[in-house]
Design an enzyme around this catalytic site. Structure first.
Site, PDB file in Angstrom:
ATOM      1  CE  LYS A 117       2.571   0.785  -3.443  1.00  0.00           C
ATOM      2  NZ  LYS A 117       2.540   1.980  -2.539  1.00  0.00           N
ATOM      3  CE1 TYR A 133       6.012  -0.429   1.345  1.00  0.00           C
ATOM      4  CE2 TYR A 133       4.051  -1.814   1.220  1.00  0.00           C
ATOM      5  CZ  TYR A 133       4.897  -0.873   0.656  1.00  0.00           C
ATOM      6  OH  TYR A 133       4.632  -0.358  -0.595  1.00  0.00           O
ATOM      7  CG  PHE A 154       1.740   5.420   6.423  1.00  0.00           C
ATOM      8  CD1 PHE A 154       2.405   4.375   5.774  1.00  0.00           C
ATOM      9  CD2 PHE A 154       2.432   6.601   6.648  1.00  0.00           C
ATOM     10  CE1 PHE A 154       3.719   4.500   5.370  1.00  0.00           C
ATOM     11  CE2 PHE A 154       3.763   6.745   6.243  1.00  0.00           C
ATOM     12  CZ  PHE A 154       4.399   5.688   5.601  1.00  0.00           C
ATOM     13  CB  THR A 201       5.196   9.199  -1.690  1.00  0.00           C
ATOM     14  OG1 THR A 201       6.573   8.820  -1.695  1.00  0.00           O
ATOM     15  CG2 THR A 201       4.376   8.218  -0.877  1.00  0.00           C
ATOM     16  NE  ARG A 246       3.920   6.032  -6.256  1.00  0.00           N
ATOM     17  CZ  ARG A 246       4.910   5.904  -5.376  1.00  0.00           C
ATOM     18  NH1 ARG A 246       5.797   6.875  -5.217  1.00  0.00           N
ATOM     19  NH2 ARG A 246       5.018   4.797  -4.654  1.00  0.00           N
ATOM     20  CG  ASN A 268       1.373   5.192  -3.923  1.00  0.00           C
ATOM     21  OD1 ASN A 268       1.279   3.972  -3.892  1.00  0.00           O
ATOM     22  ND2 ASN A 268       2.284   5.852  -3.241  1.00  0.00           N
ATOM     23  CG  HIS A 310       7.244  -0.814  -3.738  1.00  0.00           C
ATOM     24  ND1 HIS A 310       7.504  -0.114  -2.592  1.00  0.00           N
ATOM     25  CD2 HIS A 310       8.347  -1.564  -4.001  1.00  0.00           C
ATOM     26  CE1 HIS A 310       8.723  -0.435  -2.159  1.00  0.00           C
ATOM     27  NE2 HIS A 310       9.251  -1.310  -2.996  1.00  0.00           N
ATOM     28  CD  GLU A 330      11.843  -2.900  -1.573  1.00  0.00           C
ATOM     29  OE1 GLU A 330      11.832  -2.623  -2.806  1.00  0.00           O
ATOM     30  OE2 GLU A 330      11.566  -2.076  -0.697  1.00  0.00           O
TER      31      GLU A 330
HETATM   32  P1  ADP Z   1       7.334   5.355  -1.688  1.00  0.00           P
HETATM   33  O1  ADP Z   1       6.369   4.240  -2.054  1.00  0.00           O
HETATM   34  O2  ADP Z   1       7.203   6.538  -2.603  1.00  0.00           O
HETATM   35  O3  ADP Z   1       8.755   4.878  -1.532  1.00  0.00           O
HETATM   36  P2  ADP Z   1       7.202   5.428   1.239  1.00  0.00           P
HETATM   37  O4  ADP Z   1       8.239   4.348   1.217  1.00  0.00           O
HETATM   38  O5  ADP Z   1       7.458   6.624   2.076  1.00  0.00           O
HETATM   39  O6  ADP Z   1       6.859   5.919  -0.249  1.00  0.00           O
HETATM   40  O7  ADP Z   1       5.813   4.811   1.743  1.00  0.00           O
HETATM   41  C1  ADP Z   1       5.429   3.525   1.346  1.00  0.00           C
HETATM   42  C2  ADP Z   1       3.975   3.572   0.952  1.00  0.00           C
HETATM   43  O8  ADP Z   1       3.191   3.905   2.091  1.00  0.00           O
HETATM   44  C3  ADP Z   1       3.592   4.644  -0.079  1.00  0.00           C
HETATM   45  O9  ADP Z   1       3.846   4.262  -1.424  1.00  0.00           O
HETATM   46  C4  ADP Z   1       2.112   4.800   0.173  1.00  0.00           C
HETATM   47  O10 ADP Z   1       1.361   3.714  -0.391  1.00  0.00           O
HETATM   48  C5  ADP Z   1       2.060   4.679   1.691  1.00  0.00           C
HETATM   49  N1  ADP Z   1       2.166   5.991   2.350  1.00  0.00           N
HETATM   50  C6  ADP Z   1       3.266   6.797   2.438  1.00  0.00           C
HETATM   51  N2  ADP Z   1       3.011   7.915   3.113  1.00  0.00           N
HETATM   52  C7  ADP Z   1       1.712   7.826   3.497  1.00  0.00           C
HETATM   53  C8  ADP Z   1       0.832   8.664   4.248  1.00  0.00           C
HETATM   54  N3  ADP Z   1       1.250   9.833   4.736  1.00  0.00           N
HETATM   55  N4  ADP Z   1      -0.440   8.244   4.431  1.00  0.00           N
HETATM   56  C9  ADP Z   1      -0.868   7.063   3.946  1.00  0.00           C
HETATM   57  N5  ADP Z   1      -0.097   6.210   3.236  1.00  0.00           N
HETATM   58  C10 ADP Z   1       1.181   6.592   3.013  1.00  0.00           C
HETATM   59 MG    MG Z   2       9.523   3.497  -0.165  1.00  0.00          MG
END
Ligand code: ADP
Ligand code: MG
Length: 138
Positions: free
Chosen positions: A9, A49, A57, A91, A102, A112, A115, A126
């Site tokens: 990212k 997304y 968010f 996450t 992470r 973080n 992805h 994707e």
């Molecule tokens: P992951 O990337 O672990 O699959 P998610 O698909 O749930 O997680 O979320 C996509 C991305 O959105 C996360 O990697 C993070 O950058 C952001 N994100 C997720 N949850 C939150 C939150 N509660 N507040 C802010 N950003 C979030």
């Molecule tokens: Mg995800």
């Protein structure tokens, strides 16, 4: 054999973590079969997304994802999706296991660093979002 999409990212690229992330990927045994750097537009980040468009968010996340260049990769291996999810960590970096990307490098639940696809269906969507068949080595 399974494929998954990885993104370093904008925070990972700007903080010069590309090499560190790729080193962990290569050590994991996953094979990088496609890779490029690009800077998404807002519309491209929103399309990527789209599954999260109802989440609180979403605006902040898509802002962040188009704030600078990213490195997108396709990884291949047996159980590539779960192996790479394990390597990334939770996450929220505060819950991520020791040694994960992470846990070591993330600074924020949003910023973080990486992805990774979460299912074969999302991996197919994707990978196709960023790469055509000529850009993936066999
Ligand atoms: P992951 O990337 O672990 O699959 P998610 O698909 O749930 O997680 O979320 C996509 C991305 O959105 C996360 O990697 C993070 O950058 C952001 N994100 C997720 N949850 C939150 C939150 N509660 N507040 C802010 N950003 C979030
Ligand atoms: Mg995800």
């Amino acid at each position: 054999m399974q494929r998954t999409l990885s993104i370093i990212k904008p925070d990972g690229v700007s903080r010069k973590l590309i090499g560190k992330v790729i080193k962990k990927l290569e050590k994991s045994g996953l094979k990088i079969i496609a890779m490029k750097m690009l800077h998404m537009t807002r519309a491209q980040a929103e399309g990527f997304y789209a599954v999260h468009k109802e989440r609180p968010f979403f605006a902040s996340l898509t802002d962040f994802m188009c704030s600078g260049p990213v490195v997108v990769m396709v990884l291949e291996g047996e159980n590539a999706i779960s192996i790479y999810r394990d390597l990334m960590g939770a996450t929220n970096f505060k819950n991520a296991a020791e040694g994960t990307i992470r846990r070591e490098y993330a600074t924020d639940i949003e910023k973080n660093v990486v992805h990774g696809s979460d299912s074969p269906e999302s991996a197919a969507f994707e990978i196709g979002y960023f790469f055509n068949s000529f850009e993936i080595v066999k």
